[in-house]
Design an enzyme around this catalytic site. Sequence first.
Site, mmCIF file in Angstrom:
data_model
loop_
_atom_site.group_PDB
_atom_site.id
_atom_site.type_symbol
_atom_site.label_atom_id
_atom_site.label_comp_id
_atom_site.label_asym_id
_atom_site.label_seq_id
_atom_site.Cartn_x
_atom_site.Cartn_y
_atom_site.Cartn_z
ATOM 1 N N TYR A 283 -31.392 -12.361 46.097
ATOM 2 C CA TYR A 283 -30.526 -11.853 45.107
ATOM 3 C C TYR A 283 -30.518 -10.331 45.368
ATOM 4 C CZ TYR A 283 -27.771 -9.645 41.405
ATOM 5 O OH TYR A 283 -26.836 -9.037 40.718
ATOM 6 N N ARG B 248 -18.297 -4.698 34.709
ATOM 7 C CA ARG B 248 -18.301 -5.697 33.568
ATOM 8 C C ARG B 248 -16.944 -6.407 33.489
ATOM 9 N NH1 ARG B 248 -23.440 -6.658 33.822
ATOM 10 N NH2 ARG B 248 -24.958 -4.701 33.256
ATOM 11 N N GLU C 234 -25.550 -18.054 31.839
ATOM 12 C CA GLU C 234 -24.798 -16.808 32.043
ATOM 13 C C GLU C 234 -23.408 -17.441 31.648
ATOM 14 O OE1 GLU C 234 -25.467 -14.214 35.574
ATOM 15 O OE2 GLU C 234 -23.410 -14.502 35.935
HETATM 16 C C1 3EB Z 1 -26.382 -8.890 35.365
HETATM 17 O O1 3EB Z 1 -25.698 -8.224 34.260
HETATM 18 C C2 3EB Z 1 -26.268 -10.128 35.529
HETATM 19 O O2 3EB Z 1 -24.519 -9.217 41.309
HETATM 20 O O3 3EB Z 1 -22.462 -9.853 41.082
HETATM 21 C C3 3EB Z 1 -23.833 -10.798 36.509
HETATM 22 C C4 3EB Z 1 -22.505 -10.689 37.302
HETATM 23 C C5 3EB Z 1 -25.274 -10.609 37.473
HETATM 24 C C6 3EB Z 1 -22.423 -10.300 38.644
HETATM 25 C C7 3EB Z 1 -23.536 -9.714 40.652
HETATM 26 C C8 3EB Z 1 -24.860 -10.286 38.681
HETATM 27 C C9 3EB Z 1 -23.585 -10.154 39.249
HETATM 28 O O4 3EB Z 1 -26.915 -8.082 36.119
HETATM 29 C C10 3EB Z 1 -26.344 -10.905 36.783
#
Ligand code: 3EB
Length: 326
Positions: A139, A211, A320
């Site tokens: 990741y 977000r 999630e």
């Molecule tokens: C976070 O908030 C959780 O790397 O595109 C959530 C949504 C998360 C998208 C991305 C990662 C991603 O960090 C992980």
Amino acid sequence: MPRPPLQVQLASAHDAADAGDRLLAEIRFGHKTGPDRDDPRCIDVGVPPLFDGPDRELWLADSAVTPDRRDGIGFAHTDNLLFTHIHLPDTTDMAAAAREAYERLLAFHRDSGFPALLRIWNYFDRLLEPARQPGLDRYQAFCAGRHEALEAAGLEAATLPAATAIGTGTAGLIVYALAAREPGVQIENPRQVSAYHYPPDYGPKSPTFSRATLKQWTAGAQLFISGTASIVGHASLHEGDVLAQANEILDNLGALIGRVREQHPSLELNGPHDLSLLKVYVKRAADADAVREQVRTRIGAHPNVVFLRGDICRRELLTEIEGLYA
Ligand code: 3EB
């Protein structure tokens, strides 16, 4: 009441055939990852549903859709919406795969007249296993490759789209996106540090997503909420406690929606229960019943929630949730 030009619904195999020429995309959840061989609007994503019921999303546009393929990118569009996807079967070097996928996808969007990315989804295998790059998991390597491609394309933090990145149990990377001709507005979560400002503890290049994206169409607003985890500030909370994580996520979604309402009081969106669609990813299938119960306790019976098996991008995170308001 006028509706935005895209409606998304959960469906089963027999519903999909009825969608006709307004079908912009069909996202099928199951045990493989990749594009459909025949129809550029259809893709498979290796996050299998955890319960019987709908196993796909249908994206329905408000006018006739033109599907096509070019340069290894499958796509479909109307006058105001573009759906694209790219699939790389070889993810041996995850940073290189992410960079290539994003370079090609961003070039396509730039040249197509739909440069304004509203929402991106990323799914690939072995999310938390060691990457080629020493000290990084896959990741983190993905984030590095994505970051480089976005930076090279000149995308600034304030224009990053909402996103999801989830680990599958099947080989290959698929990235799919929804774009418009004119940008939406980025919304950040008051409870969370913006992901693009995470400190380097979480990886050498920060995750490049917002977000949420709010898109104002002439016919109404649409909100695309990123995958949301049990993260407050930049720290993971409730290690090992999937129910507490689910609760924290719903608080995070509530806070994000509160921020949206401050800026757009006319939206009929008071909390997660008002979302049109929720996708709940659960890392361990054994947690599915409990998470479903917890979501129901918090938001009540909701007709459009789907629970999918997927890995979350920090080892301690067990669930999630992403959402859409249309
Ligand atoms: C976070 O908030 C959780 O790397 O595109 C959530 C949504 C998360 C998208 C991305 C990662 C991603 O960090 C992980």
